[in-house]
Scaffold this motif. Structure first.
Motif, PDB file in Angstrom:
ATOM      1  N   HIS A 124     104.682  64.332  18.447  1.00 45.46           N
ATOM      2  CA  HIS A 124     103.346  63.828  18.132  1.00 45.46           C
ATOM      3  C   HIS A 124     102.345  64.220  19.222  1.00 45.46           C
ATOM      4  O   HIS A 124     101.202  64.556  18.923  1.00 45.46           O
ATOM      5  CB  HIS A 124     103.366  62.304  17.957  1.00 45.46           C
ATOM      6  CG  HIS A 124     103.658  61.863  16.571  1.00 45.46           C
ATOM      7  ND1 HIS A 124     104.892  62.005  15.977  1.00 45.46           N
ATOM      8  CD2 HIS A 124     102.861  61.274  15.646  1.00 45.46           C
ATOM      9  CE1 HIS A 124     104.857  61.525  14.757  1.00 45.46           C
ATOM     10  NE2 HIS A 124     103.627  61.077  14.522  1.00 45.46           N
ATOM     11  N   LEU A 125     102.777  64.160  20.469  1.00 47.41           N
ATOM     12  CA  LEU A 125     101.884  64.523  21.573  1.00 47.41           C
ATOM     13  C   LEU A 125     101.555  66.018  21.558  1.00 47.41           C
ATOM     14  O   LEU A 125     100.395  66.399  21.709  1.00 47.41           O
ATOM     15  CB  LEU A 125     102.511  64.134  22.913  1.00 47.41           C
ATOM     16  CG  LEU A 125     102.607  62.638  23.185  1.00 47.41           C
ATOM     17  CD1 LEU A 125     103.480  62.366  24.407  1.00 47.41           C
ATOM     18  CD2 LEU A 125     101.224  62.025  23.361  1.00 47.41           C
ATOM     19  N   ILE A 126     102.557  66.834  21.357  1.00 45.59           N
ATOM     20  CA  ILE A 126     102.349  68.287  21.349  1.00 45.59           C
ATOM     21  C   ILE A 126     101.404  68.705  20.233  1.00 45.59           C
ATOM     22  O   ILE A 126     100.506  69.511  20.426  1.00 45.59           O
ATOM     23  CB  ILE A 126     103.707  69.026  21.228  1.00 45.59           C
ATOM     24  CG1 ILE A 126     104.497  68.855  22.525  1.00 45.59           C
ATOM     25  CG2 ILE A 126     103.510  70.509  20.910  1.00 45.59           C
ATOM     26  CD1 ILE A 126     105.963  69.253  22.414  1.00 45.59           C
ATOM     27  N   HIS A 127     101.602  68.129  19.056  1.00 45.64           N
ATOM     28  CA  HIS A 127     100.802  68.516  17.890  1.00 45.64           C
ATOM     29  C   HIS A 127      99.590  67.625  17.686  1.00 45.64           C
ATOM     30  O   HIS A 127      98.869  67.780  16.692  1.00 45.64           O
ATOM     31  CB  HIS A 127     101.685  68.523  16.632  1.00 45.64           C
ATOM     32  CG  HIS A 127     102.812  69.508  16.719  1.00 45.64           C
ATOM     33  ND1 HIS A 127     102.624  70.879  16.742  1.00 45.64           N
ATOM     34  CD2 HIS A 127     104.158  69.325  16.818  1.00 45.64           C
ATOM     35  CE1 HIS A 127     103.793  71.483  16.835  1.00 45.64           C
ATOM     36  NE2 HIS A 127     104.748  70.574  16.883  1.00 45.64           N
ATOM     37  N   GLN A 128      99.390  66.668  18.606  1.00 50.42           N
ATOM     38  CA  GLN A 128      98.265  65.743  18.558  1.00 50.42           C
ATOM     39  C   GLN A 128      98.164  65.036  17.201  1.00 50.42           C
ATOM     40  O   GLN A 128      97.111  64.985  16.582  1.00 50.42           O
ATOM     41  CB  GLN A 128      96.963  66.469  18.911  1.00 50.42           C
ATOM     42  CG  GLN A 128      97.005  67.041  20.315  1.00 50.42           C
ATOM     43  CD  GLN A 128      95.695  67.642  20.757  1.00 50.42           C
ATOM     44  OE1 GLN A 128      94.657  67.383  20.185  1.00 50.42           O
ATOM     45  NE2 GLN A 128      95.752  68.446  21.797  1.00 50.42           N
ATOM     46  N   LEU A 129      99.288  64.483  16.788  1.00 50.24           N
ATOM     47  CA  LEU A 129      99.348  63.769  15.515  1.00 50.24           C
ATOM     48  C   LEU A 129      99.082  62.288  15.739  1.00 50.24           C
ATOM     49  O   LEU A 129      99.588  61.704  16.699  1.00 50.24           O
ATOM     50  CB  LEU A 129     100.735  63.922  14.882  1.00 50.24           C
ATOM     51  CG  LEU A 129     101.210  65.350  14.605  1.00 50.24           C
ATOM     52  CD1 LEU A 129     102.661  65.341  14.158  1.00 50.24           C
ATOM     53  CD2 LEU A 129     100.318  66.001  13.561  1.00 50.24           C
TER      54      LEU A 129
END
Length: 134
Positions: free
Chosen positions: A31-36
């Motif tokens: 979620h952090l990497i893809h800014q979800l």
């Protein structure tokens, strides 16, 4: 024989919960990497994951007299809340808070794994003390 089967089932369950724990953290990092954003049901809280279900609503209550069981709740809850707070901080653009929450999550995660290992040992010891292996 029954004792051996029960001990094997407990060991398998605890190993599965440890893997779930790692998979949950991978979800946070994804979620952090893809800014979800955190969407309903996408990231389970500490009461609804497999460990939480066992702890609050399942067979875990059979072990509430064990210290490792009693020490598990707080760091487990902290892993979940800190992970979600890290995502929320990132979405708010507060990178310092993201790092703070991730450090808290990882520190609590170590405690969870330690508690699970202690719980596994205590359950095995408890079973053998009750004579199930004879």
């Amino acid at each position: 024989m029954q004792g051996i089967i029960e001990e094997s089932a407990n060991t398998s369950f605890i190993q599965t919960v440890k893997l779930d724990h790692v998979a949950w953290k991978v979800t946070i990092y994804r979620h952090l990497i893809h800014q979800l954003p955190v969407q309903e049901g996408a990231i389970v809280n500490h009461e609804n994951c497999r460990l939480g279900e066992w702890y609050y609503h399942g067979d875990g209550k059979n072990y509430q007299n064990l210290m490792a069981y009693r020490h598990l709740e707080e760091p487990h809850k902290l892993v979940h809340t800190s992970g979600i707070q890290a995502i929320e901080a990132q979405l708010a653009g507060n990178h310092e808070e993201v790092l703070k929450h991730l450090e808290t999550m990882e520190s609590a995660s170590v405690k969870v794994v330690d508690c699970l290992s202690d719980l596994e040992s205590a359950i095995s010891s408890s079973d053998s003390n009750h004579g199930f292996h004879h």
